[in-house]
Design an enzyme around this catalytic site. Structure first.
Site, PDB file in Angstrom:
ATOM      1  N   HIS A  56       0.960  -1.246  -0.023  1.00 13.62           N
ATOM      2  CA  HIS A  56       0.010  -0.146   0.018  1.00 13.62           C
ATOM      3  C   HIS A  56       0.997   1.198   0.000  1.00 13.62           C
ATOM      4  CE1 HIS A  56      -3.757  -2.098   1.892  1.00 13.62           C
ATOM      5  NE2 HIS A  56      -3.303  -2.759   1.027  1.00 13.62           N
ATOM      6  N   GLU A  58       0.955   3.921   1.828  1.00 13.79           N
ATOM      7  CA  GLU A  58       1.451   4.327   3.174  1.00 13.79           C
ATOM      8  C   GLU A  58       2.553   3.434   3.745  1.00 13.79           C
ATOM      9  OE1 GLU A  58      -1.750   3.830   2.566  1.00 13.79           O
ATOM     10  OE2 GLU A  58      -2.904   5.555   3.075  1.00 13.79           O
ATOM     11  N   CYS A  87      -5.816   2.318   5.615  1.00 17.61           N
ATOM     12  CA  CYS A  87      -6.212   0.992   6.259  1.00 17.61           C
ATOM     13  C   CYS A  87      -5.598   0.775   7.653  1.00 17.61           C
ATOM     14  CB  CYS A  87      -6.057  -0.132   5.330  1.00 17.61           C
ATOM     15  SG  CYS A  87      -4.328  -0.753   5.300  1.00 17.61           S
ATOM     16  N   CYS A  90      -1.998  -0.021   7.714  1.00 15.72           N
ATOM     17  CA  CYS A  90      -1.067   1.265   7.360  1.00 15.72           C
ATOM     18  C   CYS A  90      -1.359   2.193   8.479  1.00 15.72           C
ATOM     19  CB  CYS A  90      -1.780   2.148   5.936  1.00 15.72           C
ATOM     20  SG  CYS A  90      -1.401   1.062   4.556  1.00 15.72           S
TER      21      CYS A  90
HETATM   22 ZN   LIG Z   1      -3.358   0.243   3.871  1.00 11.72          ZN
END
Ligand SMILES: [Zn+2]
Length: 161
Positions: A56, A58, A87, A90
Site C-alpha cells: 500500500h 502508506e 487502512c 497502514c
Molecule cells: Zn493500507
C-alpha cells in the site's frame, strides 16, 4: 485542513492517478516535514511489485522514511497525506513510524463504494481513527478532505460488482 494541506493532498491525488496509469491501484501517500520539506512520495505498488498484500502507498512511504534515516523528531512533526483513508495496517505503520499527523482524502466508506465492494471483498473495516485512538500517543487524524477530487483517479478503475 488549511491551504497547505489542500496542496499536498492534491499532489497525493495526482500521484494516485500516476499509480493507476502505470498499472497499480490508484492510491498515493506523501510525507511532508513540518518545515515543508518533502520527505517521500509513495504510491501503491501492489501491481508493479507483485506484492498485492503489503505494498500500500502508506506502507511504501513509511518504509522509505525509515530507510532514509529520517530522525524521529522530524517524523513527529511531519504529516502523511494519503489519497484515501489509511487502512488498519497502514494506520499502525504510521503510528509505529512515528509520523505525528495523518490527513486523508477519501473516507474508507467512500473507497469501498468506489470499489463496488461487497461484504466479501470489503477487507478491514476498522477506521484509521479507531486504530490511532488505541495508541498511547495518538497521531492527529484529519479527514475525509476534498473527497470529490480524491475520487477522480478511481472513476472507471474498479470492476462492476
Ligand atoms: Zn493500507
Amino acid at each position: 485542513m488549511n491551504d497547505t494541506d489542500a496542496r499536498h493532498l492534491r499532489r497525493a491525488f495526482a500521484l494516485a492517478q500516476q499509480a493507476r496509469d502505470r498499472g497499480d491501484r490508484p492510491f498515493a501517500a506523501i510525507v511532508i516535514a513540518g518545515d515543508g520539506t518533502v520527505l517521500t512520495e509513495g504510491m501503491s505498488t501492489q501491481g508493479s511489485s507483485g506484492d498485492g498484500t503489503l505494498a500500500h502507498s502508506e506502507m511504501n512511504a513509511c518504509q522509505a522514511v525509515v530507510k532514509a534515516g529520517i530522525p524521529r523528531e522530524v517524523l513527529a512533526g511531519a504529516t502523511i497525506y494519503s489519497s484515501g483513508e489509511p487502512c488498519a495496517m497502514c494506520s499502525a505503520a504510521i503510528f509505529y513510524t512515528g509520523i505525528g499527523r495523518s490527513v486523508y482524502g477519501l473516507s474508507n466508506d467512500a473507497v469501498l463504494a468506489l470499489r463496488n465492494a461487497t461484504p466479501a471483498t470489503a477487507g478491514l473495516s476498522l477506521s484509521c481513527r479507531a486504530v490511532m485512538a488505541s495508541a498511547a500517543n495518538p497521531p492527529v487524524v484529519e479527514g475525509p478532505c476534498l473527497e470529490e477530487e480524491a475520487a477522480v483517479p478511481h472513476r472507471g478503475y474498479w470492476p462492476a460488482p
